[in-house]
Design a protein around this motif. Structure first.
Motif, PDB file in Angstrom:
ATOM      1  N   UNK A 172      65.735  43.392-115.141  1.00 61.09           N
ATOM      2  CA  UNK A 172      64.759  43.030-114.465  1.00 61.09           C
ATOM      3  C   UNK A 172      64.677  41.599-114.023  1.00 61.09           C
ATOM      4  N   UNK A 173      65.012  40.789-114.405  1.00 65.10           N
ATOM      5  CA  UNK A 173      64.791  39.529-114.530  1.00 65.10           C
ATOM      6  C   UNK A 173      65.949  38.790-113.818  1.00 65.10           C
ATOM      7  N   UNK A 174      67.423  39.473-113.553  1.00 66.17           N
ATOM      8  CA  UNK A 174      68.326  39.612-112.656  1.00 66.17           C
ATOM      9  C   UNK A 174      67.966  40.219-111.303  1.00 66.17           C
ATOM     10  N   UNK A 175      67.483  41.190-111.583  1.00 63.44           N
ATOM     11  CA  UNK A 175      66.947  41.571-109.857  1.00 63.44           C
ATOM     12  C   UNK A 175      66.090  41.247-109.087  1.00 63.44           C
ATOM     13  N   UNK A 176      65.165  40.254-110.119  1.00 66.32           N
ATOM     14  CA  UNK A 176      64.181  38.995-109.215  1.00 66.32           C
ATOM     15  C   UNK A 176      64.350  38.513-108.860  1.00 66.32           C
ATOM     16  N   UNK A 177      65.715  37.635-109.622  1.00 69.77           N
ATOM     17  CA  UNK A 177      66.288  36.204-109.205  1.00 69.77           C
ATOM     18  C   UNK A 177      66.929  36.411-107.808  1.00 69.77           C
ATOM     19  N   UNK A 178      68.001  37.751-107.836  1.00 67.65           N
ATOM     20  CA  UNK A 178      68.674  37.824-106.669  1.00 67.65           C
ATOM     21  C   UNK A 178      67.832  38.529-105.670  1.00 67.65           C
ATOM     22  N   UNK A 179      66.815  38.927-105.200  1.00 69.67           N
ATOM     23  CA  UNK A 179      65.602  39.774-104.435  1.00 69.67           C
ATOM     24  C   UNK A 179      65.366  38.311-104.396  1.00 69.67           C
ATOM     25  N   UNK A 180      64.680  36.748-104.782  1.00 71.85           N
ATOM     26  CA  UNK A 180      64.210  35.207-104.801  1.00 71.85           C
ATOM     27  C   UNK A 180      64.984  34.793-103.826  1.00 71.85           C
ATOM     28  N   UNK A 181      66.305  34.931-103.792  1.00 69.10           N
ATOM     29  CA  UNK A 181      67.234  34.472-103.298  1.00 69.10           C
ATOM     30  C   UNK A 181      67.406  34.525-102.968  1.00 69.10           C
ATOM     31  N   UNK A 182      67.282  35.876-102.179  1.00 62.83           N
ATOM     32  CA  UNK A 182      67.620  36.754-101.079  1.00 62.83           C
ATOM     33  C   UNK A 182      66.925  36.305 -99.871  1.00 62.83           C
ATOM     34  N   UNK A 183      65.500  35.778-100.449  1.00 59.08           N
ATOM     35  CA  UNK A 183      64.416  35.958 -99.872  1.00 59.08           C
ATOM     36  C   UNK A 183      64.591  34.746 -99.373  1.00 59.08           C
ATOM     37  N   UNK A 184      64.998  32.915-100.690  1.00 56.27           N
ATOM     38  CA  UNK A 184      65.251  31.963 -99.879  1.00 56.27           C
ATOM     39  C   UNK A 184      66.143  32.222 -98.955  1.00 56.27           C
TER      40      UNK A 184
END
Length: 314
Positions: free
Chosen positions: A78-90
Protein backbone atom coordinates in the motif's frame (compact mmCIF):
# COMPACT_ATOMS: atom_id res chain seq x y z
CA UNK A 1 0.73 -43.57 19.29
CA UNK A 2 -2.61 -45.17 18.76
CA UNK A 3 -5.37 -42.61 18.49
CA UNK A 4 -3.07 -39.57 18.34
CA UNK A 5 -3.11 -37.21 15.33
CA UNK A 6 -0.27 -34.92 14.27
CA UNK A 7 -1.06 -32.08 11.81
CA UNK A 8 1.54 -30.00 9.96
CA UNK A 9 1.07 -26.24 10.69
CA UNK A 10 2.73 -25.13 7.46
CA UNK A 11 -0.42 -25.05 5.34
CA UNK A 12 -2.53 -23.01 7.79
CA UNK A 13 0.36 -20.62 8.45
CA UNK A 14 0.79 -19.96 4.72
CA UNK A 15 -2.97 -19.46 4.46
CA UNK A 16 -2.94 -16.91 7.30
CA UNK A 17 -0.07 -15.00 5.68
CA UNK A 18 -1.87 -14.96 2.32
CA UNK A 19 -5.16 -13.76 3.78
CA UNK A 20 -3.41 -11.08 5.89
CA UNK A 21 -1.50 -9.76 2.87
CA UNK A 22 -4.36 -9.83 0.39
CA UNK A 23 -7.63 -9.29 2.24
CA UNK A 24 -9.09 -6.63 4.50
CA UNK A 25 -7.87 -6.36 8.07
CA UNK A 26 -11.09 -7.76 9.58
CA UNK A 27 -10.96 -10.87 7.41
CA UNK A 28 -7.28 -11.37 8.19
CA UNK A 29 -7.87 -11.11 11.95
CA UNK A 30 -10.75 -13.58 11.74
CA UNK A 31 -8.62 -16.08 9.77
CA UNK A 32 -5.70 -15.70 12.19
CA UNK A 33 -8.02 -16.19 15.17
CA UNK A 34 -9.58 -19.36 13.72
CA UNK A 35 -6.21 -20.89 12.82
CA UNK A 36 -4.73 -19.83 16.17
CA UNK A 37 -7.57 -21.50 18.11
CA UNK A 38 -7.18 -24.66 16.03
CA UNK A 39 -3.43 -24.66 16.64
CA UNK A 40 -4.04 -24.31 20.37
CA UNK A 41 -6.58 -27.17 20.73
CA UNK A 42 -5.62 -29.70 18.07
CA UNK A 43 -4.18 -32.90 19.56
CA UNK A 44 -0.40 -33.12 19.30
CA UNK A 45 1.54 -36.33 18.80
CA UNK A 46 3.99 -35.60 21.61
CA UNK A 47 5.57 -37.91 24.18
CA UNK A 48 4.42 -35.78 27.12
CA UNK A 49 1.86 -33.17 28.05
CA UNK A 50 4.59 -30.56 28.51
CA UNK A 51 5.99 -31.22 25.04
CA UNK A 52 2.47 -30.97 23.54
CA UNK A 53 1.96 -27.62 25.29
CA UNK A 54 5.26 -26.32 23.91
CA UNK A 55 4.30 -27.41 20.41
CA UNK A 56 0.87 -25.72 20.67
CA UNK A 57 2.47 -22.48 21.87
CA UNK A 58 5.00 -22.72 19.05
CA UNK A 59 2.27 -23.21 16.43
CA UNK A 60 0.21 -20.31 17.77
CA UNK A 61 3.33 -18.16 17.67
CA UNK A 62 3.91 -19.14 14.05
CA UNK A 63 0.32 -18.16 13.23
CA UNK A 64 0.79 -14.78 14.90
CA UNK A 65 4.07 -14.19 13.07
CA UNK A 66 2.46 -15.18 9.75
CA UNK A 67 -0.42 -12.76 10.37
CA UNK A 68 1.95 -9.92 11.28
CA UNK A 69 4.09 -10.71 8.24
CA UNK A 70 1.03 -10.58 6.01
CA UNK A 71 -0.03 -7.27 7.56
CA UNK A 72 3.49 -5.91 6.99
CA UNK A 73 3.54 -7.02 3.36
CA UNK A 74 0.09 -5.49 2.78
CA UNK A 75 1.18 -2.19 4.34
CA UNK A 76 4.38 -2.19 2.29
CA UNK A 77 2.49 -2.71 -0.97
CA UNK A 78 0.00 0.00 0.00
CA UNK A 79 2.88 2.36 0.85
CA UNK A 80 4.59 1.69 -2.48
CA UNK A 81 1.33 2.22 -4.35
CA UNK A 82 0.73 5.52 -2.54
CA UNK A 83 4.33 6.58 -3.26
CA UNK A 84 3.86 5.85 -6.97
CA UNK A 85 0.57 7.76 -6.95
CA UNK A 86 2.17 10.76 -5.26
CA UNK A 87 5.10 10.72 -7.68
CA UNK A 88 2.69 10.64 -10.62
CA UNK A 89 0.66 13.49 -9.10
CA UNK A 90 3.84 15.50 -8.46
CA UNK A 91 4.90 14.97 -12.08
CA UNK A 92 1.48 16.14 -13.33
CA UNK A 93 1.65 19.16 -11.03
CA UNK A 94 5.14 19.99 -12.24
CA UNK A 95 4.05 19.77 -15.88
CA UNK A 96 0.98 21.95 -15.19
CA UNK A 97 3.14 24.50 -13.37
CA UNK A 98 5.62 24.54 -16.25
CA UNK A 99 2.76 25.01 -18.72
CA UNK A 100 1.36 27.90 -16.65
CA UNK A 101 4.78 29.53 -16.49
CA UNK A 102 5.17 29.23 -20.25
CA UNK A 103 1.71 30.74 -20.74
CA UNK A 104 2.50 33.58 -18.31
CA UNK A 105 5.79 34.24 -20.08
CA UNK A 106 4.03 34.35 -23.46
CA UNK A 107 1.56 36.88 -22.08
CA UNK A 108 4.40 38.98 -20.65
CA UNK A 109 6.32 38.93 -23.94
CA UNK A 110 3.16 39.80 -25.88
CA UNK A 111 2.52 42.69 -23.50
CA UNK A 112 6.06 44.02 -23.89
CA UNK A 113 5.96 43.76 -27.68
CA UNK A 114 2.55 45.43 -27.75
CA UNK A 115 3.74 48.30 -25.54
CA UNK A 116 6.79 48.92 -27.70
CA UNK A 117 5.20 48.62 -31.13
CA UNK A 118 1.85 50.28 -30.39
CA UNK A 119 3.43 53.44 -28.98
CA UNK A 120 6.20 53.76 -31.56
CA UNK A 121 3.94 53.04 -34.55
CA UNK A 122 1.41 55.57 -33.28
CA UNK A 123 4.17 58.14 -33.02
CA UNK A 124 5.40 57.31 -36.51
CA UNK A 125 1.84 57.61 -37.86
CA UNK A 126 1.41 61.04 -36.30
CA UNK A 127 4.72 62.33 -37.62
CA UNK A 128 4.16 60.83 -41.05
CA UNK A 129 0.78 62.56 -41.29
CA UNK A 130 2.37 65.84 -40.22
CA UNK A 131 5.16 65.46 -42.76
CA UNK A 132 2.63 64.72 -45.49
CA UNK A 133 0.72 67.91 -44.70
CA UNK A 134 3.82 70.09 -44.42
CA UNK A 135 5.97 68.78 -47.25
CA UNK A 136 4.73 71.47 -49.67
CA UNK A 137 3.81 74.22 -47.19
CA UNK A 138 6.80 74.01 -44.87
CA UNK A 139 9.56 71.69 -46.09
CA UNK A 140 11.72 72.45 -43.03
CA UNK A 141 8.99 71.36 -40.62
CA UNK A 142 8.32 68.29 -42.75
CA UNK A 143 12.00 67.43 -42.61
CA UNK A 144 11.90 67.75 -38.82
CA UNK A 145 8.91 65.41 -38.67
CA UNK A 146 10.76 62.86 -40.81
CA UNK A 147 13.75 63.14 -38.46
CA UNK A 148 11.42 62.41 -35.56
CA UNK A 149 10.15 59.35 -37.42
CA UNK A 150 13.70 58.12 -37.81
CA UNK A 151 14.44 58.72 -34.11
CA UNK A 152 11.29 56.96 -32.89
CA UNK A 153 11.82 54.05 -35.26
CA UNK A 154 15.44 53.62 -34.16
CA UNK A 155 14.44 53.76 -30.49
CA UNK A 156 11.72 51.17 -31.02
CA UNK A 157 14.08 48.93 -32.95
CA UNK A 158 16.63 49.16 -30.14
CA UNK A 159 13.97 48.21 -27.59
CA UNK A 160 12.88 45.20 -29.65
CA UNK A 161 16.49 44.09 -30.08
CA UNK A 162 17.01 44.42 -26.34
CA UNK A 163 13.89 42.34 -25.67
CA UNK A 164 15.05 39.66 -28.11
CA UNK A 165 18.47 39.71 -26.43
CA UNK A 166 16.88 39.04 -23.05
CA UNK A 167 14.84 36.17 -24.49
CA UNK A 168 17.99 34.66 -25.97
CA UNK A 169 19.81 34.94 -22.65
CA UNK A 170 22.15 37.75 -23.72
CA UNK A 171 23.78 38.88 -20.46
CA UNK A 172 24.49 42.37 -21.76
CA UNK A 173 20.84 42.81 -22.69
CA UNK A 174 19.69 41.54 -19.31
CA UNK A 175 21.79 44.16 -17.52
CA UNK A 176 20.99 47.01 -19.90
CA UNK A 177 19.19 49.98 -18.34
CA UNK A 178 15.42 49.61 -18.54
CA UNK A 179 13.02 52.40 -19.37
CA UNK A 180 11.30 54.06 -16.43
CA UNK A 181 9.63 57.32 -15.49
CA UNK A 182 12.80 59.26 -16.32
CA UNK A 183 11.48 59.05 -19.90
CA UNK A 184 8.09 60.53 -19.13
CA UNK A 185 9.20 63.55 -21.12
CA UNK A 186 9.01 61.39 -24.24
CA UNK A 187 5.39 60.57 -23.45
CA UNK A 188 4.57 64.25 -22.94
CA UNK A 189 6.31 65.14 -26.22
CA UNK A 190 4.44 62.39 -28.03
CA UNK A 191 1.11 63.80 -26.84
CA UNK A 192 2.09 67.38 -27.65
CA UNK A 193 3.14 66.41 -31.18
CA UNK A 194 -0.34 64.97 -31.57
CA UNK A 195 -1.77 68.42 -30.78
CA UNK A 196 -2.87 67.63 -27.21
CA UNK A 197 -2.31 70.00 -24.31
CA UNK A 198 -0.60 68.17 -21.43
CA UNK A 199 -0.32 68.90 -17.70
CA UNK A 200 2.31 66.65 -16.13
CA UNK A 201 2.91 66.68 -12.37
CA UNK A 202 5.52 64.51 -10.72
CA UNK A 203 6.36 66.85 -7.82
CA UNK A 204 5.18 64.26 -5.27
CA UNK A 205 6.99 61.35 -6.89
CA UNK A 206 10.25 60.16 -5.32
CA UNK A 207 11.81 57.80 -7.86
CA UNK A 208 14.53 56.79 -5.38
CA UNK A 209 12.03 55.13 -3.03
CA UNK A 210 10.14 53.27 -5.79
CA UNK A 211 11.55 49.87 -6.88
CA UNK A 212 12.77 49.87 -10.46
CA UNK A 213 10.25 47.31 -11.72
CA UNK A 214 7.36 49.32 -10.24
CA UNK A 215 8.74 52.48 -11.85
CA UNK A 216 8.99 50.65 -15.19
CA UNK A 217 5.41 49.37 -14.85
CA UNK A 218 4.09 52.88 -14.22
CA UNK A 219 6.00 54.24 -17.21
CA UNK A 220 4.68 51.47 -19.45
CA UNK A 221 1.17 52.23 -18.23
CA UNK A 222 1.59 55.95 -18.99
CA UNK A 223 3.00 55.20 -22.44
CA UNK A 224 0.19 52.80 -23.32
CA UNK A 225 -2.41 55.26 -21.99
CA UNK A 226 -0.92 58.01 -24.16
CA UNK A 227 -1.01 55.74 -27.20
CA UNK A 228 -4.66 54.89 -26.60
CA UNK A 229 -5.53 58.55 -26.00
CA UNK A 230 -4.01 59.60 -29.33
CA UNK A 231 -5.59 56.74 -31.28
CA UNK A 232 -9.05 56.65 -29.74
CA UNK A 233 -9.83 59.44 -27.25
CA UNK A 234 -9.71 62.51 -29.56
CA UNK A 235 -8.79 64.49 -26.44
CA UNK A 236 -7.73 68.13 -26.33
CA UNK A 237 -6.30 68.08 -22.82
CA UNK A 238 -4.60 65.37 -20.73
CA UNK A 239 -3.44 65.39 -17.09
CA UNK A 240 -0.75 62.99 -15.90
CA UNK A 241 0.05 62.73 -12.19
CA UNK A 242 2.80 60.66 -10.60
CA UNK A 243 2.99 60.42 -6.81
CA UNK A 244 4.59 58.18 -4.23
CA UNK A 245 4.74 57.66 -0.49
CA UNK A 246 6.35 55.03 1.74
CA UNK A 247 3.15 53.01 1.28
CA UNK A 248 2.37 53.20 -2.43
CA UNK A 249 3.13 54.61 -5.87
CA UNK A 250 0.29 56.11 -7.90
CA UNK A 251 -0.23 57.06 -11.54
CA UNK A 252 -3.34 58.93 -12.68
CA UNK A 253 -3.91 59.55 -16.41
CA UNK A 254 -6.97 61.66 -17.29
CA UNK A 255 -8.24 62.95 -20.62
CA UNK A 256 -11.23 64.98 -21.78
CA UNK A 257 -11.89 62.83 -24.82
CA UNK A 258 -14.86 60.89 -26.07
CA UNK A 259 -14.79 58.44 -23.17
CA UNK A 260 -15.91 54.83 -23.07
CA UNK A 261 -18.86 52.84 -21.85
CA UNK A 262 -19.03 50.45 -18.89
CA UNK A 263 -17.00 47.27 -18.97
CA UNK A 264 -14.37 48.91 -21.15
CA UNK A 265 -11.57 46.68 -19.94
CA UNK A 266 -13.41 43.45 -20.61
CA UNK A 267 -14.81 44.46 -24.01
CA UNK A 268 -12.03 46.65 -25.40
CA UNK A 269 -10.51 45.61 -28.70
CA UNK A 270 -6.84 44.65 -28.71
CA UNK A 271 -4.73 43.94 -25.65
CA UNK A 272 -3.79 47.41 -24.37
CA UNK A 273 -6.22 47.82 -21.46
CA UNK A 274 -6.00 44.15 -20.56
CA UNK A 275 -2.19 44.32 -20.52
CA UNK A 276 -2.26 47.44 -18.33
CA UNK A 277 -4.41 45.71 -15.73
CA UNK A 278 -2.32 42.54 -15.78
CA UNK A 279 0.90 44.50 -15.37
CA UNK A 280 -0.35 46.38 -12.28
CA UNK A 281 -2.22 43.46 -10.73
CA UNK A 282 0.91 41.30 -11.02
CA UNK A 283 2.46 43.73 -8.51
CA UNK A 284 -0.51 43.32 -6.12
CA UNK A 285 -1.71 46.73 -7.25
CA UNK A 286 -5.11 48.14 -8.10
CA UNK A 287 -6.02 49.21 -11.63
CA UNK A 288 -9.23 51.15 -12.29
CA UNK A 289 -10.83 52.91 -15.26
CA UNK A 290 -13.49 55.57 -14.80
CA UNK A 291 -15.14 56.68 -18.01
CA UNK A 292 -18.44 57.70 -19.51
CA UNK A 293 -19.24 58.38 -23.16
CA UNK A 294 -18.50 62.03 -23.92
CA UNK A 295 -16.94 62.72 -20.51
CA UNK A 296 -13.39 61.55 -20.94
CA UNK A 297 -11.51 58.79 -19.17
CA UNK A 298 -9.43 58.48 -16.01
CA UNK A 299 -7.02 55.59 -15.55
CA UNK A 300 -5.63 55.07 -12.04
CA UNK A 301 -2.96 52.63 -10.89
CA UNK A 302 -1.83 52.13 -7.30
CA UNK A 303 0.99 49.77 -6.35
CA UNK A 304 1.59 49.07 -2.63
CA UNK A 305 5.29 49.50 -1.92
CA UNK A 306 5.22 47.74 1.46
CA UNK A 307 4.19 44.47 -0.19
CA UNK A 308 6.88 44.92 -2.86
CA UNK A 309 9.59 45.59 -0.28
CA UNK A 310 8.48 42.61 1.82
CA UNK A 311 8.69 40.34 -1.23
CA UNK A 312 12.20 41.61 -1.97
CA UNK A 313 13.42 40.79 1.55
CA UNK A 314 12.08 37.22 1.61
Amino acid sequence: MGGTVSLSPIGPIVAVYTVASERARGEALAAAAVVGVCAAVVPMGASSVAMALVMRIENVAFVVVAALGGFGARMYHAYMEETRRRLAEAERTREELAARRVADERVRIAREVHDITAHSLSAVTIQAAAAERLIDLNPAAAKEAIADIRSVSKSSLDEIRSLIGVLRGDEAAEHAPAEGTERMGDVVSFLQRAGIEVDFDESDYDKAQVPAFVDMALFSLARESATNAVRHAHAAHICIELASSPLKAVLVFSDDGVGMGSGVREHAEGHGLEGMGERIEALNGAFTIESEPGRGCTIRAEVPLEVVHDDEHR
